[in-house]
Motif scaffolding. Sequence first.
Motif, PDB file in Angstrom:
ATOM      1  N   SER A 194       1.107  -1.375  -0.208  1.00 48.69           N
ATOM      2  CA  SER A 194       0.449  -0.350   0.150  1.00 48.69           C
ATOM      3  C   SER A 194       1.286   1.284   0.001  1.00 48.69           C
ATOM      4  O   SER A 194       1.742   1.078   0.725  1.00 48.69           O
ATOM      5  CB  SER A 194      -0.781   0.251   0.945  1.00 48.69           C
ATOM      6  N   LEU A 195       0.204   2.329  -0.542  1.00 45.95           N
ATOM      7  CA  LEU A 195       1.290   3.524  -0.503  1.00 45.95           C
ATOM      8  C   LEU A 195       0.681   4.280   0.318  1.00 45.95           C
ATOM      9  O   LEU A 195      -0.792   4.703   0.338  1.00 45.95           O
ATOM     10  CB  LEU A 195       0.583   4.176  -2.266  1.00 45.95           C
ATOM     11  N   VAL A 196       1.432   4.904   0.489  1.00 45.76           N
ATOM     12  CA  VAL A 196       0.845   5.908   2.025  1.00 45.76           C
ATOM     13  C   VAL A 196       1.328   7.565   2.223  1.00 45.76           C
ATOM     14  O   VAL A 196       3.086   6.975   1.370  1.00 45.76           O
ATOM     15  CB  VAL A 196       1.090   5.987   2.859  1.00 45.76           C
ATOM     16  N   LEU A 197       1.015   8.152   2.113  1.00 43.94           N
ATOM     17  CA  LEU A 197       1.438   9.427   2.265  1.00 43.94           C
ATOM     18  C   LEU A 197       2.202  10.255   3.951  1.00 43.94           C
ATOM     19  O   LEU A 197       1.614   9.784   5.311  1.00 43.94           O
ATOM     20  CB  LEU A 197       0.793  11.042   1.528  1.00 43.94           C
ATOM     21  N   VAL A 198       3.189  10.534   3.748  1.00 41.64           N
ATOM     22  CA  VAL A 198       4.351  10.777   4.883  1.00 41.64           C
ATOM     23  C   VAL A 198       4.642  12.221   5.435  1.00 41.64           C
ATOM     24  O   VAL A 198       5.290  13.133   4.671  1.00 41.64           O
ATOM     25  CB  VAL A 198       5.275   9.623   5.475  1.00 41.64           C
ATOM     26  N   LEU A 199       3.614  12.280   6.551  1.00 42.15           N
ATOM     27  CA  LEU A 199       3.551  13.718   7.375  1.00 42.15           C
ATOM     28  C   LEU A 199       5.654  13.475   8.082  1.00 42.15           C
ATOM     29  O   LEU A 199       5.267  12.296   8.421  1.00 42.15           O
ATOM     30  CB  LEU A 199       3.097  14.469   8.286  1.00 42.15           C
TER      31      LEU A 199
END
Length: 857
Positions: A194-199
């Motif tokens: 899965s692709l995630v956006l990391v802060l």
Amino acid sequence: MALLRRDALVTRQLLRLVLLHTAWEVGSGQVRYSVPEESKHGTFVGRLAQDLGLEVAELVPRMFRMVSNGRRDYFEVNLQNGVLFVNSRVDREELCGQSPLCAIDLEVIVDKPLRIFHVEVEIQDINDNAPAFSVNEQNLKHLFILESRFPDSRFPLEGASDADIGTNSLLTYKLSPSEHFTVDMRTNDEKSKSLVLVLRKPLDREETPEHSLLLTATDGGKPELTGTVQLVITVLDANDNAPVFNQSLYKVQLLENAPNGSLVINLNATDSDEGINKDIIYSVRSVTPLTESSIFSIDSKSGELRVNGKLDFEDTSLHEIQIEATDKNPHPLAGHCNVLVEVLDVNDNAPELAVTSLSLPVTEDAPPGTVVALISVSDRDSGDNGKVTCSIPPNLPFRLVSTFKNYHSLVLAEAVDRERVSEYKILVTARDEGAPSLSASSSILVPIADVNDNAPAFAQPVYTVFVKENNPPGAHLFTVSASDPALRENAFVSYSVVERSVGEQPLSSYISVHSESGHIYALQPFDYEELQVLQFQVSARDAGFPSLCGNVTVQVFVLDENDNAPAVSPAGSGRGSPGPELVPLSASAGHVVGKIRAVDADSGYNAWLRYEVQEPRAAGPFRVGVYSGEISTTRALEEADGPSQRLVILVKDHGEPALSVTVTVSLSLGESPQAVKWDSRQRGGSEGPLVDMNVSLMIGICSVSGLFVLVIVVYVGLRCHPGPEVMCGPGKATVVCSSEVGSWSYSQRQSRNLCVGEGTAKNDLMVFSPNFPNSAPNGEKEKQQELTPNSSGQLLTALLLCVFSLQRTTDRQKRSFFPILKSSSPRIGSFGQVPTPFLLPMGFFNPLQVKQVENSY
């Protein structure tokens, strides 16, 4: 040596095993091939016949055939060389989807003996699909992140998909440079990633409320293919759960005639928070395209989206509505979805007609093809509802010509005549092809301008006018009137006389015509004895340019009045000697003593003279012929009659009132002839007695009588058998008068003078002149003023004309039979002037009927 033997034995055993394995594979028919997807037709796959151990020559005899298991024929075998080749394009993604192994099973069957072989063709993947993100039409993906989120917080992203497999589907992601965010691929297990956006760095909404990043996906194929999506990150205040719709885009279709208040869609959003953060308020954020007042409204509590106005497909066929769902937190979070409303067309607009140009009026000499008007048509509907056809009523001298799209020309199809139709009211109808069909119409009034193409026309070609002589100067004779169907100056008619000479005087000295009214006036009195017929032409000319004219013939017949008394001249004895002559006493009864010769300058009844003794008692043994004027004895003379007799003879005409003259005749009685003295101041002449008819005259009379009987028989036969109608047209008018003893006629042709002697009714003669005018050009009967003895006598007279023309006697025989007929003398007791007279027994024509015809005039 032993070692070598052992090695040779091992080698033979291995070779035997290989041969046994090969034979087993061939016997079982297991053959595998591979071919890349998207291979073109004819691409070589393998030598199938050779790999199956079959001879190429025996493929056809053994009925070689190949069957694909439930799929179309992607492959084919060339029976000439046994080669398997690609028959049609193979798309691995279409055939097997994401399956890692993609193969097509084939079965090969041969007979004699029957054998079945299994062939498997593997479809190899190629990198022909680029990574693709699931985004909206703007290629945007919106994210909402609370500013209260901590660094290293992860936000799941929907990755790209690649229809390829293997290395071609291995995707790597790259985010455009950002100090706050990065992307990471998380592996959940061996098969799930899965692709995630990391802060990476905390967010500050007041500093940067929105971040725009570009996410790129790259596959592992050669060459590499990429896909991109724009990430729009909105930083929210602290409220960590926003309302969520069950889908982001809703599509709805509505008819444009949907009534106000119709339900479009019922929207529903959920929020996992509690309390006021869970209560959702719905609102319409925007409607595209923009309108002054929104035609859609949503219930803030239920989420029901309804029509709040009138939909019009012609104005907007597609509405995009952005719906926002917010919670009731003081710092609310919002969820959004789009509703796409497609408006379907309804045939609610009638065609529109517009006349863009008019060329009016149309002159009646305009050639066919002249453009009268340009007409534009339009219909705001679409499809069949917007297809418009134009038409005009039939049987009009106009037609519609389609010039280009939605434009028509109204052109003149044939020549027009203003005198027939002065204007046309053309109803142009436009009708669309909708169901039900709608139409519109427009009326075009096309006036026809006048052109001077009609000459003035009279009601009849010849006018006949009767006027009594001695008319006062300036008397109104007749009025001619010509009509011109044109307008204005083209219809203004002026009259004039076509000048000619009448004898030695010009026509203008006799008559004049009023130029405007057409009244014809006599400028001087007419004298019948000098002029019987005055024929002239009147011209009617319009004021058009060029002017046109028409002529009419006017015949003025001068009617005789009894304005001349008889004039008597003495006549000699029967022997014609100029000297005096005695009446012998031996004269028997009926002896002709002499004859009174009287002349009346009038004609007809006015010139018909009657002789009578003024004092019958004093006549003694003498009498006078009533119409001949001959003095004869009534008995044998005696001595008692005395030596002389004096007769006062009254000669009067039949005019009204009658005019008369008296003459005194002195007769001497004796044994020897003596002169008869005429006591008259008139010049006299002599007239011989009637001579006996000669043989030739008797033969002529018998011939004429026989032919006359034959004509009567033919006439009766024609009356019994209907024949073609005799068409009579305008001709020269004929005036016919009659008396108790005869009739007279007048014509414009050459004339003769006639004097009839005394006799009874059976001896009376009638002079009749037939007048047959030419037929009118159009074959119709023209009216003319003429007098005829009776209706049945016209045809018979025409036949008699031919008969008597052939049997005409000589002038000498005429004078012998009718001694008083003098063609060269003036009118002596004449009934009128006639052209080539014919003498008929009065028993055939009733003179009283002729008299009645005359009296009608």
